[in-house]
Design a protein around this motif. Structure first.
Motif, short mmCIF file in Angstrom:
data_model
loop_
_atom_site.label_atom_id
_atom_site.label_comp_id
_atom_site.label_asym_id
_atom_site.label_seq_id
_atom_site.Cartn_x
_atom_site.Cartn_y
_atom_site.Cartn_z
N VAL A 338 0.85 -1.18 0.00
CA VAL A 338 0.00 0.00 0.00
C VAL A 338 0.89 1.24 0.00
O VAL A 338 1.65 1.46 0.94
N ALA A 342 -1.76 10.78 3.17
CA ALA A 342 -2.92 11.40 3.81
C ALA A 342 -3.55 12.45 2.90
O ALA A 342 -4.73 12.76 3.02
N ASP A 422 7.52 12.18 -4.08
CA ASP A 422 8.03 10.82 -4.22
C ASP A 422 8.56 10.61 -5.63
O ASP A 422 7.90 10.99 -6.60
N LYS A 439 11.43 15.11 -1.32
CA LYS A 439 11.01 15.96 -0.20
C LYS A 439 11.92 15.76 0.99
O LYS A 439 12.48 14.67 1.17
C1 OOB Z 1 0.92 7.00 4.45
O1 OOB Z 1 0.56 8.31 4.48
P1 OOB Z 1 1.45 9.53 5.00
O2 OOB Z 1 0.71 10.75 4.67
O3 OOB Z 1 1.86 9.30 6.41
O4 OOB Z 1 2.81 9.48 4.17
C2 OOB Z 1 2.83 9.51 2.78
C3 OOB Z 1 4.21 9.27 2.26
C4 OOB Z 1 4.28 9.05 0.78
O5 OOB Z 1 4.28 10.26 0.06
C5 OOB Z 1 5.57 8.29 0.66
O6 OOB Z 1 6.66 9.16 0.76
C6 OOB Z 1 5.57 7.41 1.87
O7 OOB Z 1 4.75 8.07 2.82
N1 OOB Z 1 4.99 6.08 1.61
C7 OOB Z 1 5.63 5.07 0.97
C8 OOB Z 1 4.74 3.97 0.98
N2 OOB Z 1 3.61 4.35 1.61
C9 OOB Z 1 3.79 5.63 1.99
N3 OOB Z 1 6.84 5.00 0.38
C10 OOB Z 1 7.17 3.83 -0.20
N4 OOB Z 1 6.38 2.74 -0.23
C11 OOB Z 1 5.16 2.76 0.34
N5 OOB Z 1 4.38 1.67 0.31
O8 OOB Z 1 2.04 6.64 4.71
C12 OOB Z 1 -0.14 6.04 4.03
C13 OOB Z 1 -1.43 6.49 3.83
C14 OOB Z 1 -2.42 5.59 3.45
C15 OOB Z 1 -2.10 4.25 3.29
C16 OOB Z 1 -0.82 3.82 3.50
C17 OOB Z 1 0.18 4.71 3.87
#
Ligand code: OOB
Length: 549
Positions: A338, A342, A422, A439
């Motif tokens: 996933v 947010a 990203d 970022k």
């Molecule tokens: C989730 O949401 P946030 O807002 O805490 O963080 C988003 C950021 C993304 O832009 C990316 O940089 C990183 O977290 N990220 C990943 C990733 N999932 C998030 N980077 C690599 N692989 C992945 N699978 O983190 C979030 C929100 C909803 C569902 C799952 C995670």
């Protein structure tokens, strides 16, 4: 939409409504509908306690009436900061029942962050658990209240007698005096329903306004992709206020299908295993860091986890070796990558994807209405397969942060695409692979730390002349944060001193640098800026030489 929020342009909104993507429904509706259809089915399991859909509706409505008695009005804003307990669910739905907008704070947030959110929004209330993991939230609540005059209501989970605090227990034990009053409350599906917190790349954390229509669609698409149904038992292990366990498909999705939420009070492996076994959990949402701690636990073999069908992994990149290990340890469950945020866009691998896709990619958007572009430094789209920055726009990706006009001009393109920061590439089947990021943040086990936010605090230390905070690799957390400091003449600084200084600044502990490098100068880029890439390489090489990687 609420003042300070950016609406979708009218033509987009019209199209999303016409195409049935945005439905005129509010977050309360799936819960209400489930309670009408199967009132006795368990919605929330928390330790020994089980609450049916009917009971959650009843308790939430009692609390909702109480909120009105406290003087809350639709569109008022409150800080919601509760651990993963049944009270979280009741409070969340109670607030939404009468249109109060929660700011989804995490348990580690402290006075500095909370005061800032409350001041920015003019929050009227703060909902908290008086003490959790040895921290006195009640004392903090008083301090925040002293600093923020708008914050009139303190609402605490549990029972107690403290002046100026209203406790949840008494107001759910007795029937509401005037439950009919709720008949007048119906919130707007297209207005803000909650604020999520951004991981943040700037000095100041950002609030992300999500509407009921966009958030319900988010959860509904995730439900469809993962094929959740009434037999789903979703394990809430990472903090429930995160977007991932909240609506991807999370709590909101569970309510949609009439499934069960199993609240896990702590991510400690044995607690998680016990909860999965006891509640026969079918789906888990975890960060790679959490999974590693589960897989490395000596308690792993002691519990029956064979009810698990889906292990959803996100928040940071899962390496193929980890996905492979998950699969071989729990052959009855399928890993799902996933890659979400947010701000909106969610990508997932599909449970029936080929093994190779699940191991090596972060999946594809959950909705055909998601628009994505992968662009180079010049802003032009790169060729398929090339790495570029991911930009996205769609029916559940916001068009702006709350009251952040200046930052919005940088974070969004003029035509409304969100710049994710990203760096990704897209394979021939449309699956995305995250290759890095541009970022300036540290991703510590899925918790995001804005480098600038911490640098500003480090810089306020007397002994510090210049500071740069960067990610250092870590076998479990993926990354931890390392502060590089150039001291003032004749001064020194130790990690202990820095840590104590930052704790005094009252911020979430996960943001504290875990290593300090005192250096005479910083490497510079060709244009004379601090080269964070060189600093990251330096600390990675040093860790390697120390045998820590
Ligand atoms: C989730 O949401 P946030 O807002 O805490 O963080 C988003 C950021 C993304 O832009 C990316 O940089 C990183 O977290 N990220 C990943 C990733 N999932 C998030 N980077 C690599 N692989 C992945 N699978 O983190 C979030 C929100 C909803 C569902 C799952 C995670």
């Amino acid at each position: 939409m609420l003042d300070g929020c950016t609406s979708w342009p009218e033509d987009f909104a019209r199209r999303y409504i016409q195409e049935g993507i945005w439905e005129p429904k509010v977050l309360w509706d799936p819960l209400r509908e489930a309670a009408a259809r199967y009132p006795d089915r368990t919605f929330v399991a928390d330790g020994e306690k089980k609450l049916s859909y009917g009971e959650i509706v009843q308790l939430s409505e009692r609390v909702a009436v109480h909120l009105l008695e406290c003087g809350m009005q639709p569109r008022d804003i409150v800080l919601l900061q509760l651990p993963n307990t049944w009270e979280f669910v009741v409070m969340f739905y109670a607030l939404r029942r009468v249109g109060v907008i929660p700011i989804m704070c995490l348990p580690p947030h402290r006075q500095t962050e909370l005061t800032y959110f409350a001041q920015l929004t003019g929050a009227k209330g703060y909902v908290f658990a008086p003490s959790y993991r040895g921290f006195d939230y009640l004392a903090m609540a008083r301090e925040i209240q002293a600093a923020v005059p708008s914050l009139r209501c303190l609402i605490a989970a549990g029972d107690g007698h403290d002046t100026g605090v209203s406790y949840l227990a008494p107001c759910i034990e007795r029937p509401a005096r005037d439950p009919q009053v709720l008949a007048y409350y119906r919130t707007d599906p297209f207005d803000v329903a909650l604020f999520l917190l951004s991981g943040g790349t700037t000095g100041i954390p950002k609030l992300i306004p999500r509407t009921a229509a966009d958030y319900l669609y988010n959860a509904k698409q995730c439900v469809r992709v993962l094929d959740w149904g009434p037999d789903t038992v979703f394990m809430v292990v990472i903090p429930a206020a995160h977007n991932f366990p909240l609506s991807a498909p999370g709590m909101i999705g569970t309510a949609m299908v009439g499934g069960t939420l199993a609240m896990c009070p702590s991510p400690d492996p044995e607690t998680v295993f016990q909860a999965v076994q006891r509640h026969k959990g079918t789906a888990l949402a975890a960060s790679p860091a959490l999974l590693i701690s589960l897989l490395n636990s000596p308690h792993l073999g002691k519990y029956d986890l064979s009810s698990l069908r889906l292990i959803c992994v996100g928040g940071q990149k899962m390496q193929p070796e980890l996905a492979d290990r998950v699969w071989s340890t729990w052959p009855f469950a399928t890993p799902v990558q996933v890659f979400g945020m947010a701000e909106g866009l969610i990508n997932m691998t599909r449970p029936d994807d080929p093994r190779d896709v699940i191991l090596h990619t972060q999946g594809r958007p959950i909705s055909p209405a998601d628009e994505i572009r992968i662009v180079g430094d010049d802003g032009q789209e790169v060729a398929r397969g090339e790495v570029g920055e991911l930009l996205t726009r769609g029916p559940y990706t916001v068009r702006g942060y709350y009251k952040a006009e200046e930052h919005n001009r940088v974070a969004f393109t003029p035509d409304g695409f969100y710049r994710t920061g990203d760096m990704v590439r897209q394979d021939s089947n449309g699956n995305l692979v995250v290759e890095g990021r541009r970022k300036d943040m540290i991703n510590r086990g899925g918790e995001k730390i804005s480098a600038e936010e911490i640098e500003n605090l480090v810089l306020s230390h007397d002994s510090v002349h210049m500071a740069a905070v960067v990610a250092m690799p870590d076998p479990v957390m993926g990354e931890r944060s390392c502060a590089f400091v150039i001291p003032r003449p004749e001064r020194t600084l130790t990690l202990d001193e820095l840590t104590r200084f930052l704790i005094d600044k009252k911020i979430a502990k996960f943001k504290l640098p875990e290593r300090l490098e005192v250096v005479p100068q910083f490497p510079l880029t060709s244009v004379g800026k601090i080269s964070k890439k060189d600093l990251r390489d330096q600390i990675a090489a040093k860790l390697k030489a120390e045998g820590k990687l």
